[in-house]
Each structure stands twice: as C-alpha cells, then as structure tokens.
Enzyme design. Structure first.
Site, PDB file in Angstrom:
ATOM      1  N   ASP A 496     -40.558  65.398 -10.396  1.00  0.00           N
ATOM      2  CA  ASP A 496     -40.328  66.833 -10.236  1.00  0.00           C
ATOM      3  C   ASP A 496     -40.322  67.156  -8.737  1.00  0.00           C
ATOM      4  OD1 ASP A 496     -39.962  69.483 -10.942  1.00  0.00           O
ATOM      5  OD2 ASP A 496     -42.008  69.807 -11.632  1.00  0.00           O
ATOM      6  N   GLU A 499     -36.145  67.972  -4.780  1.00  0.00           N
ATOM      7  CA  GLU A 499     -34.902  68.423  -4.121  1.00  0.00           C
ATOM      8  C   GLU A 499     -34.803  68.030  -2.640  1.00  0.00           C
ATOM      9  OE1 GLU A 499     -35.724  70.108  -7.756  1.00  0.00           O
ATOM     10  OE2 GLU A 499     -36.952  70.446  -5.988  1.00  0.00           O
ATOM     11  N   ASP A 572     -36.524  75.272 -14.069  1.00  0.00           N
ATOM     12  CA  ASP A 572     -37.440  76.373 -14.406  1.00  0.00           C
ATOM     13  C   ASP A 572     -36.712  77.553 -15.041  1.00  0.00           C
ATOM     14  OD1 ASP A 572     -39.400  74.805 -13.344  1.00  0.00           O
ATOM     15  OD2 ASP A 572     -39.552  75.879 -11.452  1.00  0.00           O
TER      16      ASP A 572
END
Length: 899
Positions: A496, A499, A572
């Site tokens: 997670d 990015e 999300d």
C-alpha cells in the site's frame, strides 16, 4: 489507504487544494502554448538496420536534431523511438517493463521520392510512410492509412542542457521566465530540475475511429471523453483519498496504453514513459453540419480521433499495436509487457479485510464467524496496526504475540493471512532493519545527496529505492522465513501507499528532484515506484518458497507490466452508490490495459454503507476478478452477518455463487496467463461490429460466455440489459429462460437477483457446492451448463492444476479439457497435447439449455467401457435437459449422446 482525518464523518475531497491541475504544470503549459515547431525528416539520412530504419529529424528554427528509429515487429506492432541525435548525457529510458527482445522484421523500400519514403516488411500488408516536411509518419494497412504519428505537428523535444552554463545564464535573468525553466514552485514546494526543461510530446491521429479506451487509472467512464473543454487525462501516481468521480485527474496507478476501436479494426498506442504524462483526446465528428447550406451540399467528412501525449521527461518511445481484432491486440500487448500472472486459486476466493482487526482473538473470531454463518472465504487481512509502531516486518507483541500460531490456526482450515507492507521505513536508528537499509545505501536521496525524509504512518520515514536492483534483492531477502520473524509459508503480502505516498510532500508524494539509483531524478521514474516495490515483494515470496510456490501480492500503485506480478485494486473508495457504479468502468479500463486481476473494495473503504448498498456491492464484486471487503477504522464493523439475517442470506448467496463459479474463473485466468485475454471484457470486445456496445460500461462479459449487469442503483425493481448480437441466443442463468439477442431487455429484479446471462454456443463449468474455501474445490464434483446457440452447437474449456505451485509451468502438471456439443453429442476431450495433471475431479451433472424437445434416451460412452443410459429430466417450459448422477472423470475422454 490515505491519511484519514479521524474526526471527519462525511467525505469532502480536498483535491482542489492538494493536487495540481494541468494549468499548474509548467511543461504542459509550455507545450500547449508554445511555438508550433515544424520538424523535417531528412530522408537522405535513412539507414536500414536489422531492427528497422533510422532517420535524422531537424527543426530548422531551433536547429534541434533528433534521431528517429522505426522498428516493425513480426507480431504486427511498430515501435517508434525518438531521442536527441547528440545528447550531452543519456536520457532516461524505461527499463524492466518490456519483456524480452521483440522479433523485429527487416524493412524494404517500396517507393521513394524527395517528399516521402514508403517502407514495407514481411508480406507487405503493412507499410510505413515517412514524410519529409512537415514530418509525419503514417502506418498503413492494405494501402489505407490507419494511424499517423505527428499528424498535427505536435512533436516537441526539449533537449538537455548543461546546468553549469544555465546557472550562470540564469544569474543574469533573475526576473526572466527563463529561470523558471530550472525551478518550479507549487504551494510551498520548490522543484529544482537538474537538467533543466526536458519535456517531450507528440500526437497521433486515428483515422476513422470515434471510440478510444484505456489510460487507467481514472474514476471515469470506460470510453475516454473529449478533453478540449476540460482537463486532460493525467498519468501521475498519487494517493488520493475518496477521489472525485468522473474526473481525469491522476490516481494510484498508470498504464499509458490507449486503445481505439471501430467495427472492423482495433488499434493501440503504448506510450512508454514513466514521468508525469498528460493525454488530450479530441474526437472529430463524422458529419460537418452547416445550417446555411442545403442538405444535399453538406460535406461528409471521415471521423477521426486525435490524441496528444505530453510527458515531463525521457524519450519518445511508443509502440503502435495493429490488431486488427481486440483479441489480437491484447495478445500483442501481452507479448510486449508480459502476461497476467496465474494467481494461486485461493486468491480468486473472497478476502476479508479491515483497518484493523484488533488482535489475534479478533482474527480468530471473524474466521469462526464465516464458518458459523456458512459463508466461504479464503483470506483474512491485517492492516498497519498489526506491526510494532508501523515498523514493517514486525508484529505488535501485545496484540499479536504468536503470529505464527495464528497462521497455523488458519492454515489448518486451508486459509491464509495477508499483511500490509508499505515502502516507507520508520526513521529509527535503534531498529536493525532501518540500519541495514541505511548502511546498504537502499534509501532514496534528496537533491543534496542526503537520505530523503518524508512523513507517513510511522511519522518521519525514509523511502526504499526500489529502482535499484540491489535494493530490490535486499528487500526480497527480508521475506525469508528466518528473517521475517513470525511469518510462515501461508503469509502473503499487500503493498500500500506505494505511489509513493508522502504526507508532507508535494501533492502528497515524493519531490521530483529526489535522486534514485544511477543518479536519476524521481521525475523520470515516478510512475514506476510502486511497480518496482510490487516486483521486489513478488520476488521475495517466490524466493521464500525456493521458486516452487506462486506468490500473491496486492499493490495499490502500478504501471504497465504490473499484470506479471499480481493484483491491484481501485484504492480509497467510499460507501456510496456512485462509487459502486464507477467501479465497473474503472475495472473495465484496467482490464483493457492488461491489468486483469483487479477489484474494488466491497462496501467502500470509508463511510458506512446502507444494507441494500452492501448487498448490491457484494453481488457486483462477486462477478469481478479480485473480491475483497475492506473498511477504514472510522467505520462501523461490517462483517457479512452484522446486518440481520436477510442481508446475511443475500451476501452468503453472492459469495457462494462466486465459489461455485471458480472453475470458470480459474480457466479464464489460465487464458489470460497464456493468451493475454482479460477475464473481464467490455461488450465491444466480444461484439466488435455492434456499435451499440461501444459506449456501454454498466455491464460486461466475464470471458466469452457470461454477460453480467450488476444492479448499481437503490430501490430498483426493473433493470435494462442490452443483449448484443441479433443472431445470438442468451439464457438467464437463474431461470434458464431464453432470449434473442440484438435488443434491450427489461428484466424484473429483487434484492436477491443479479442479471447474468449465458451466451448460446458456450459451455460453463461450475462446482456443485461452494465449500468453505477454495481448497475444497479439489474434491468437489462439478456440473456443466451447455448453452446451445441457434445451430445447436456449443463449446468451452476447463483448466485444472494443483492451484498453488509452479508445477503447471515447470512439469506441465495441468489438465486442459475441451467440451464440444454438436449434432446432439457432447464430447469431452483433451484441449492440447501438453498437460499431465491427474485429477479425480468428476462431472456429476450436465445441464443443456435450448433443447427443442424431450429426448427418448441419453447414452453415456466412456472410453474403454460399455455404453450406459443416464437418468435425465426435461423441463419443457424452458427447454432444459438435466442429465444427473454421471460421475464422469474430467481427465477421461467421454461423450453423451442425446437420442
């Protein structure tokens, strides 16, 4: 998960303040507003090479010299590469995405003049035409121009500059905008460009195309929208909490693949660039209307779609995929960037996740709850709170004192545990893992050469430099069982925040002037960061098993090629009908772009879903590749049995039906792994000539056999379903009722019904019961549903292996069977020469849809045995024949004859 304000109940995206739009980006403004440069192709510089042809390009005003390479490949793709002719230093070229060496074809000159040179290869069906001035490159098929590179003259290439010369020049131009080329400010952040402006861009014209797709990830429609009156599509991986819907702003991952489709052809352009990228799409209408002219004089013009790519840095490296069918294009793209990894079977089951399950007792209670309520599931997940102070590869000793014992508890039930592992490492000199990474030089540096520090879940953190092969190897070794204390072979991983997410960084990510392995600035490879962590994690799990076991790793961030590594999800999302609705086009866009193992969090990550929404989301997600329920720590608990028996029963049914359909899903993933065909398909992929399907993104095909139309609105009692194909026959999988294709059907629905239709001409295998987890499938009997087309014909495949190892690849330990129905005979035969997996799986029953009349007898013939009569039942109202009590081994040749 993004940083969440625990006091916030409603979701109000702050994207406007936190994230850039195109107007804030200097290189985008320069290219859109800049001079219209006119490059020439110097045709007398042409050299034919073993990989194609090379030409020099010249822009006379700026005296910019570029080198163009054109490389056709034998699988009907053409690679176009443009770099500086004599750069002062190497420009970044994306590594590790394109797999292997493409088989290039030799070019030959067909025609040549001072205006253009025409080149062909192989059979001569395709040609490339390079025009001298203004420079453009046309790709033709059978003498028809399909696509033109630099059609509008948008070719842009900012050459690298010597920073020492530029800095002295800038000192004289402090107030001049030239100095801004080397520095860019957004809010309080200053981005210093080590090589000055280095952006690139060009345009493509897709002739006679009016529909383009791809470019994930965006919370938008499947068909790309015209951008002339709004924002371009942005490809820049960002941590966007509760993202805005119907937006072209960047999200967690990027695949720079655009697919154009028309009734007789599918084309694609893959733009291999990992820096910040914008894409403008402009559709040009097929009719030129002029109300002042008579109807007969109105000019008919051919439709076309113009696509303009703009990237911050790197080189122009793009591949045109020539199809011509959608299936051929998917295969071409898979040959280029890799095939979807074949997941272990458990990964296709249901996953239960929450931020966070409190402790070991909580995990065991949830696990027991699924058994108590007769709901199958395979994996339970732990978020960041399972660690010791957000130190990954550790456990909170108070909450999870015996993690290995917990995994053994789950493994006895043949279930798995997944834990989160993010790319940021808590800055803690007392922690051995941090010291190892620091002393091994495994962290990203800032522009001054110091270890880059940013804020994330642990507080002050350093970020692993996964672009370095040494760092990836070190990180992979961290998953060894003796290194990762408390881990077992049944532990799998979730990447997670990769990015990467940096809470106090520009746009909540890493500054572009941070420095990676090889001295490359972060701006060059930003969109590769999560891809590289995903790669390192996958290699870690494969190494852990000695190369024997298939890994499972879910990643939030991704790039082209991530399909080789595992699964992704849409990040999300929120608990609203709008987010449920948008999940379908988002997953279809991912599928078109090769990311086949994808899903959206059931129920929405934030906010609390009403019971009806939760049921509808389970029903939809059960018909999508990756199937996980997940929720934030600010939401109420939402295990499936917490909403009353009626809701529990509906969710149970949806999950059980998913498990019964797993033989079909697993077969589809085998096809994705071997041929590049995605399990989830827009309707136009299966019905390429039917223009009514081109914009549809609320329903889809699962493989070639099933059409799904999930209910995504509240209080619905009737739903409209497009059944394509005027010569097709469709069967409602629940009622077996037959419908003719080529029309839109009004179908009554209840809370328990999900419109799914089986296509005439197909065969679908199911398990007769769901079991408690996917491991049960190895021992459960199957049923076959044969849906006859109008000619009374059907066929399909079934793929089986051990569900977990690489033996299917290394020892050909798999079983691939084909079922054919023709002239009243159903045959089960091997689908190929390879495959030696000995399975005891049996076919217990066969259901044949579309049988016109009751047969007199049904005869079963098994190779090497006497013929036997089979028990059957015929239902006249829906023309269904059910043959039961068969007990036919899948691995054996047999046939059933209807007399």
């Amino acid at each position: 998960m993004a940083e969440v304000n625990q006091s916030v109940v409603s979701v109000v995206p702050d994207d406007e303040e936190k994230f850039k739009k195109s107007e804030h980006v200097a290189f985008y403004r320069r290219q859109i507003q800049g001079p219209n440069l006119q490059y020439q192709a110097l045709l007398d510089t042409m050299v034919l090479t073993e990989k194609g042809a090379r030409f020099e390009l010249l822009e006379p005003d700026t005296q910019t010299s570029l080198l163009l390479s054109v490389s056709p490949c034998k699988n009907d793709t053409v690679r176009i590469l443009i770099d500086e002719l004599q750069p002062i230093k190497a420009r970044y070229r994306v590594p590790d995405v394109i797999t292997g060496e493409q088989q290039c074809a030799q070019l030959r000159v067909e025609r040549q003049s001072k205006y253009c040179v025409s080149l062909s290869w192989s059979s001569g069906r395709h040609r490339v035409c390079v025009w001298h001035f203004p420079f453009r490159l046309e790709i033709l098929c059978e003498d028809e121009v399909m696509v033109t590179f630099n059609s509008k003259g948008k070719l842009w290439f900012e050459t690298l500059q010597d920073p020492t010369r530029a800095s002295s020049h800038d000192s004289e131009l402090q107030e001049d905008h030239t100095s801004l080329l080397w520095k860019e400010t957004f809010k309080q952040f200053v981005d210093v460009k080590a090589n000055g402006p280095s952006s690139i861009g060009s345009d493509f014209c897709f002739h006679e195309f009016s529909h383009v797709y791809g470019l994930p990830e965006h919370a938008d429609s499947l068909q790309l929208r015209d951008t002339r009156h709004g924002e371009p599509y942005r490809l820049y991986n960002l941590d966007v909490f509760a993202y805005e819907l119907y937006s072209r702003l960047g999200l967690y991952g990027s695949v720079p693949l655009l697919v154009a489709h028309k009734p007789d052809r599918t084309l694609g352009v893959f733009w291999l660039n990992a820096s910040e990228t914008f894409v403008n799409v402009r559709y040009n209408p097929s009719e030129h209307q002029d109300d002042r002219s008579p109807q007969l004089k109105r000019k008919r013009i051919q439709p076309r779609t113009d696509v303009h790519w703009l990237s911050e840095s790197g080189v122009i490296d793009c591949v045109v995929l020539l199809g011509p069918s959608p299936q051929q294009l998917f295969s071409q793209y898979a040959q280029l960037t890799g095939y979807q990894a074949l997941p272990p079977l458990f990964a296709l089951g249901y996953h239960q996740c929450r931020w966070n399950y409190n402790d070991e007792a909580d995990v065991k209670a949830v696990d027991a709850g699924f058994d108590r309520h007769d709901i199958p599931y395979d994996v339970i997940w732990l978020d960041i709170e399972h660690t010791d102070g957000k130190r990954y590869f550790t456990w909170d000793s108070a909450l999870f004192p015996e993690p290995a014992s917990l995994q053994h508890h789950l493994e006895k039930k043949r279930r798995k545990l997944v834990v989160i592992n993010d790319p940021h490492i808590k800055t803690d000199p007392d922690w051995s893992l941090y010291r190892e990474a620091r002393d091994g030089g495994h962290f990203v540096k800032d522009r001054e050469g110091k270890i880059y520090q940013g804020s994330c879940w642990p507080g002050e953190s350093s970020y692993l430099d996964f672009s370095s092969p040494d760092t990836r190897s070190w990180y992979s070794r961290c998953f060894r069982l003796d290194k990762y204390q408390g881990s077992t072979p049944s532990l799998f991983v979730w990447n997670d925040m990769n990015e990467p997410s940096v809470f106090d960084g520009p746009e909540q990510t890493m500054p572009k002037d941070a420095v990676h392995y090889g001295g490359w600035e972060h701006r060059e490879l930003h969109n590769l960061y999560g891809f590289y962590q995903h790669m390192a994690t996958v290699e870690g799990l494969i190494t852990r098993s000695g190369g024997l076991e298939r890994p499972f790793v879910l990643s939030r961030s991704f790039f082209a090629g991530s399909q080789r590594l595992g699964a992704v999800w849409t990040g999300d999302n929120a608990a609203s009908w709008e987010y449920l609705k948008i999940s379908i086009p988002m997953l279809l866009s991912l599928s078109v772009a090769g990311i086949a193992f994808c899903g959206a969090d059931v129920g929405g990550f934030v906010q609390d879903p009403e019971p009806e929404l939760l049921v509808r989301w389970y029903q939809a997600a059960a018909l999508q590749p990756f199937f996980r329920g997940h929720s934030a720590n600010t939401t109420k608990r939402r295990e499936p049995w917490l909403f009353g028996e009626e809701v529990t029963a509906s969710i149970r049914t949806a999950i059980q039906q998913r498990y019964c359909l797993l033989p079909y899903w697993y077969t589809l993933f085998h096809q994705a792994h071997t041929s590049g065909q995605p399990p989830l398909r827009p309707l136009w992929v299966e019905f390429p000539t039917e223009q009514s399907t081109f914009p549809v993104d609320n329903q889809y095909m699962i493989g070639g056999a099933l059409l799904a139309c999930p209910v995504t609105d509240p209080g619905v009692q009737e739903i409209q379903v497009l059944l394509p194909g005027s010569d097709e026959v469709w069967y409602d999988v629940h009622s077996a009722e037959m419908y003719k294709g080529g029309k839109t059907l009004s179908l009554p629905v209840t809370l328990d019904s999900v419109p799914v239709f089986q296509r005439g001409g197909s065969v679908v295998c199911r398990s007769t019961v769901s079991g408690f987890c996917t491991a049960d499938l190895q021992h459960l009997p199957f049923s076959i549903t044969v849906a006859l087309n109008s000619q009374g014909v059907a066929d399909g495949e079934l793929y089986l292996d051990d569900g977990h190892s690489f033996s299917y690849r290394d020892r050909k330990a798999f079983c691939l069977r084909r079922f054919n129905m023709l002239s009243g005979r159903l045959l089960c035969r091997s689908a190929g020469e390879e495959g030696t997996f000995d399975t005891d799986t049996v076919i217990q029953s066969v259901i044949i849809l579309g049988v016109k009349g009751k047969p007199s007898t049904v005869v079963v013939h098994v190779s090497g045995a006497n013929d036997t009569s089979a028990a059957f039942q015929y239902t006249e109202t829906c023309c269904t024949l059910t043959v039961s009590n068969l007990n036919l081994r899948v691995a054996t040749d047999w046939e059933i004859q209807i007399l």
